[in-house]
Design an enzyme around this catalytic site. Structure first.
Site, PDB file in Angstrom:
ATOM      1  N   HIS A 133      45.329 -49.511  -9.456  1.00 25.48           N
ATOM      2  CA  HIS A 133      44.725 -49.279  -8.126  1.00 25.48           C
ATOM      3  C   HIS A 133      45.798 -49.032  -7.062  1.00 25.48           C
ATOM      4  CE1 HIS A 133      40.370 -49.852  -8.734  1.00 25.48           C
ATOM      5  NE2 HIS A 133      40.718 -50.646  -9.718  1.00 25.48           N
ATOM      6  N   GLU A 172      41.346 -53.391 -13.688  1.00 25.66           N
ATOM      7  CA  GLU A 172      41.261 -52.003 -14.145  1.00 25.66           C
ATOM      8  C   GLU A 172      42.620 -51.305 -14.178  1.00 25.66           C
ATOM      9  OE1 GLU A 172      36.838 -50.682 -12.746  1.00 25.66           O
ATOM     10  OE2 GLU A 172      38.393 -50.537 -11.222  1.00 25.66           O
ATOM     11  N   ASP A 229      44.136 -49.902  -2.023  1.00 29.51           N
ATOM     12  CA  ASP A 229      43.541 -49.354  -3.242  1.00 29.51           C
ATOM     13  C   ASP A 229      43.981 -47.897  -3.372  1.00 29.51           C
ATOM     14  OD1 ASP A 229      41.730 -48.896  -5.496  1.00 29.51           O
ATOM     15  OD2 ASP A 229      40.674 -50.678  -4.807  1.00 29.51           O
TER      16      ASP A 229
HETATM   17  C1  TNX Z   1      35.291 -51.923 -10.103  1.00 27.05           C
HETATM   18  S1  TNX Z   1      35.372 -54.856  -9.566  1.00 27.05           S
HETATM   19  C2  TNX Z   1      36.309 -52.198  -9.217  1.00 27.05           C
HETATM   20  C3  TNX Z   1      36.323 -51.554  -7.895  1.00 27.05           C
HETATM   21  C4  TNX Z   1      35.154 -50.611  -7.726  1.00 27.05           C
HETATM   22  C5  TNX Z   1      33.931 -51.247  -8.316  1.00 27.05           C
HETATM   23  C6  TNX Z   1      32.661 -50.484  -8.117  1.00 27.05           C
HETATM   24  C7  TNX Z   1      36.850 -54.479  -9.466  1.00 27.05           C
HETATM   25  C8  TNX Z   1      37.748 -55.606  -9.452  1.00 27.05           C
HETATM   26  N1  TNX Z   1      37.235 -53.174  -9.430  1.00 27.05           N
HETATM   27  O1  TNX Z   1      37.545 -50.895  -7.688  1.00 27.05           O
HETATM   28  O2  TNX Z   1      34.989 -50.360  -6.370  1.00 27.05           O
HETATM   29  O3  TNX Z   1      34.120 -51.414  -9.700  1.00 27.05           O
HETATM   30  O4  TNX Z   1      31.549 -51.311  -8.455  1.00 27.05           O
END
Ligand code: TNX
Length: 548
Positions: A269, A336, A196
Site C-alpha cells: 500500500h 495486502e 495508501d
Molecule cells: C482491503 S482491509 C483493504 C483496503 C481496502 C478495502 C476495501 C484492509 C486492511 N485493506 O485497502 O480499502 O479492502 O474493502
C-alpha cells in the site's frame, strides 16, 4: 425541504416535551434505577457546572454542548470541594478509588443537583454523553430532567472507528464532526488511515516530495473498480493535513477522551511513497504515478524494497509520526502486501538471502519487526492488520483482524492481543441493503442487524479460554466509494450506532427490538440535529434478506 420540515417538527416536539427517558440511552447502560422522588432537576441559564481537579476542559465541553443542544447557557466553576453539594448545579466529581474498572461512571439526577462521579477522564466523558442524552434538543429557557441513577462501564477496552482519508480526503471540520460522532457513542479510539496507494495525507518534513508529489493523483476512477472499461474523471485530486491541523485534531479528540491512532501503511500500500521516491521501490528507474484506481493487490507494484534507504526512510517518517501523536499505539498497516514484486526483483532476493529470510512472507515479517522494534524503543506499541501474523512475528504487537473468525482465533491462540474488525459485519464500506439501486459500495451485505448481533468474541475463542485476548472491536470505513461527507454519513449511520452498543453493552443487556426503538427515538433525532445523512431503510433490510 422535507428534511427542514422534519427538523422543524422534531424541534417543536422537544419544545413541549420536558425530559428525555433514560431508557433511551445508547449504548445501553449497565444499570439504571429511578429514585423515589419524581421531581425533576430544572436546568436554567447561569447554573454552575462545578468541576474538580484538572477537568476544566471537560466542564467547558459540557457547557458548550448543553448550549448547542438546548440554548441554555451554564457557567463553569472550579471547586476544591465538590462533595459538599449545597448550590444547585452540575457536579463533576473525581472519586479516587483503586478497585474500579476503567471508564466507569455514575450519574445521579435529583431535584437539587446533577452529579457525575468518575475516576478517570474517560469515565467523565462517558458520563457527560449519558447526561446529554437526558437533555432535550431544541431552544429552551429551562429544561426538566427526570431523576435517575446510572452506573455504567464498557464491555471492551478498545472501541474504535476507522476512517480512510486517502481514497477521499475530508476537511478538518468533518474530522471534528466524526470525532463528535465517536464521543456521542462512547467510542474511545479514532483510527486515522493516513497513507495508501492513492495518496499521502500527512505533512512530512524530512521527505517533502511525499506531499508535493505523493499527496496528489492525476485523476480518479469513476464507478466500481471492477467495471470494464475503466473510466476516469480527468481531475487532479488530493491534499494533506498539515502538522498544525493534526495537532488541532488530537487536541479536539483528547478533550473528548479519544485516542487518535495514525496509520502509515507499509510495506505494501505504498504506491504514493514510491511515486515520490522511486529509489525506495523495486524498480528505482521507474516513474510511478500515485494510484488512480482501487484494489492494487497483485495488479500494480506498490511495495517498498528492502534496502538501507528504505529503512532510513521508515525511521525518519515514524520519528515525525511519533513526535506528533501522543497515542501509545501506532498502526503500521501491513495488509495486502503483494509478494510478486519482491519475487521478481533480484536485489530484493539478494537481501533476503543475506538476511536468511526463507521467503517473501519472512521478508514482510522482517519489515514489521524492524518498525515494531523501532517504535518500541520510542515507547510505542505497534498495531498491524492481521497479515502481519502470516510469518513468525513477536507477539508484542497487536493484531487488527479484518478477516473472519479464523484469523482472530489464529492470532489469539498464538498469544497476540486482537482488535476484532471482521469484514463481515464490521466493514461499513459494504452494502447495508440488497437494493440494486442503493448507492455504490464495495460489495457484500452488512445490514444493521448483523452489526448489532455480532459478538466480537467468537464462540470458538470462548471455548478455548482466550476471551481476554480480544481487547475490542472497530468498524472500518474505506472511502473508495465515499466521495463526500454525506456519503460517509450514509454508510456509517445507523450501523455505527449499533456497533457502539455491540462494543459497550454486556450481551445479556442487548435486545435488537429495544435497540430499534432507541435508535428511532434517540439516535435519529441526533442525526437530524447534526444535519447528517443516514440510511433509513434499515428495518426492511434485515438478516432475513441475507443471500443464501
Ligand atoms: C482491503 S482491509 C483493504 C483496503 C481496502 C478495502 C476495501 C484492509 C486492511 N485493506 O485497502 O480499502 O479492502 O474493502
Amino acid at each position: 425541504m422535507k428534511r427542514l420540515f422534519i427538523t422543524a417538527c422534531i424541534l417543536c416536539i422537544c419544545f413541549y416535551s420536558t425530559a428525555q427517558n433514560a431508557h433511551l440511552i445508547i449504548p445501553k447502560p449497565a444499570f439504571i434505577s429511578y429514585p423515589h422522588s419524581s421531581e425533576p432537576f430544572v436546568l436554567a441559564n447561569k447554573q454552575p457546572i462545578f468541576y474538580s481537579a484538572n477537568f476544566e476542559a471537560q466542564a467547558d465541553y459540557l457547557k458548550q454542548a448543553i448550549l448547542k443542544q438546548t440554548g441554555i447557557e451554564l457557567e463553569i466553576r472550579k471547586s476544591s470541594d465538590v462533595k459538599n453539594r449545597s448550590t444547585t448545579g452540575i457536579y463533576l466529581i473525581l472519586i479516587a478509588t483503586s478497585n474500579n474498572s476503567p471508564e466507569q461512571y455514575e450519574l445521579n439526577v435529583n431535584k437539587q443537583n446533577i452529579d457525575i462521579q468518575f475516576h478517570d477522564l474517560r469515565g467523565l466523558v462517558n458520563g457527560i454523553q449519558s447526561l446529554l442524552q437526558l437533555m432535550p434538543i431544541g431552544q429552551f429557557n429551562v429544561a426538566k430532567i427526570s431523576p435517575i441513577h446510572i452506573e455504567d462501564q464498557p464491555r471492551f477496552a478498545y472501541r474504535g472507528m476507522h476512517l480512510d482519508v486517502v481514497r477521499h480526503i475530508f476537511p478538518i471540520s468533518y474530522i471534528k464532526k466524526y470525532i463528535d460522532y465517536l464521543a456521542f457513542h462512547k467510542f474511545n479510539t479514532f483510527h486515522w488511515h493516513l497513507t495508501d496507494d492513492q495518496g499521502w495525507r500527512i505533512e512530512m518534513n524530512a521527505y517533502p516530495k511525499l506531499n508535493s508529489i505523493g499527496s496528489f493523483r492525476n485523476e480518479t476512477l469513476i464507478g466500481h473498480f471492477k467495471d470494464s472499461p475503466a473510466q476516469y474523471d480527468g481531475t487532479r485530486y488530493g491534499g494533506f493535513y498539515t502538522k498544525a491541523e493534526i495537532k488541532e485534531i488530537i487536541q479536539y479528540a483528547s478533550i473528548r477522551a479519544i485516542t487518535v491512532i495514525p496509520e502509515i501503511d507499509i510495506p505494501g500500500h505504498s504506491r504514493a511513497a514510491i511515486a515520490a521516491y522511486p529509489e525506495l521501490s523495486t524498480k528505482p528507474d521507474t516513474i510511478w504515478n500515485v494510484a488512480t484506481t482501487w484494489g492494487m493487490y497483485n495488479r500494480q507494484n506498490n511495495v517498498l524494497a528492502p534496502k538501507p534507504a528504505t529503512f532510513r526512510f521508515l525511521e525518519k517518517v515514524f520519528d515525525e509520526v511519533v513526535a506528533l501523536f501522543p497515542s501509545p499505539y501506532i498502526h503500521v498497516g501491513g495488509d495486502e502486501c503483494s509478494k510478486i514484486w519482491w519475487k521478481q526483483d533480484p536485489a530484493t532476493q539478494a537481501f533476503m538471502k543475506e538476511n536468511g529470510l526463507k521467503n517473501e512472507t519472512a521478508l514482510q515479517t522482517y519489515f514489521i519487526e524492524f518498525i515494531a522494534k523501532y517504535l518500541q524503543s520510542k515507547g510505542k506499541q505497534t498495531i498491524g492488520w492481521h497479515e502481519i501474523n502470516e510469518g513468525d512475528l513477536d507477539t508484542s504487537t497487536i493484531v487488527m483482524n479484518w478477516g473472519t473468525e479464523k484469523q482472530a482465533i489464529e492470532a489469539a491462540s498464538k498469544g497476540f492481543n486482537v482488535i476484532n474488525t471482521p469484514g463481515k459485519p464490521f466493514y461499513f464500506d459494504h452494502y447495508q441493503s440488497q437494493d440494486p439501486k442503493d448507492s455504490l459500495a464495495i460489495h457484500g451485505y452488512n445490514p444493521l442487524e448483523a452489526v448489532y448481533n455480532y459478538n466480537p468474541i467468537p464462540t470458538a475463542i470462548i471455548q478455548k479460554g482466550l476471551s481476554s485476548k480480544i481487547i475490542g472491536g472497530q468498524a472500518n470505513v474505506w472511502t473508495e466509494y465515499m466521495g463526500n461527507e454525506k456519503k460517509v454519513d450514509y454508510m456509517i449511520f445507523p450501523r455505527m450506532t449499533a456497533l457502539s452498543e455491540t462494543l459497550w453493552s454486556a450481551p445479556e443487556k442487548k435486545n435488537y427490538a429495544d435497540f430499534l426503538k432507541r435508535l428511532e427515538q434517540n439516535a435519529i433525532p441526533r442525526y437530524l440535529f447534526w444535519n447528517s445523512s443516514w440510511f433509513n431503510e434499515y428495518k426492511k433490510w434485515d438478516l432475513s434478506k441475507s443471500p443464501k
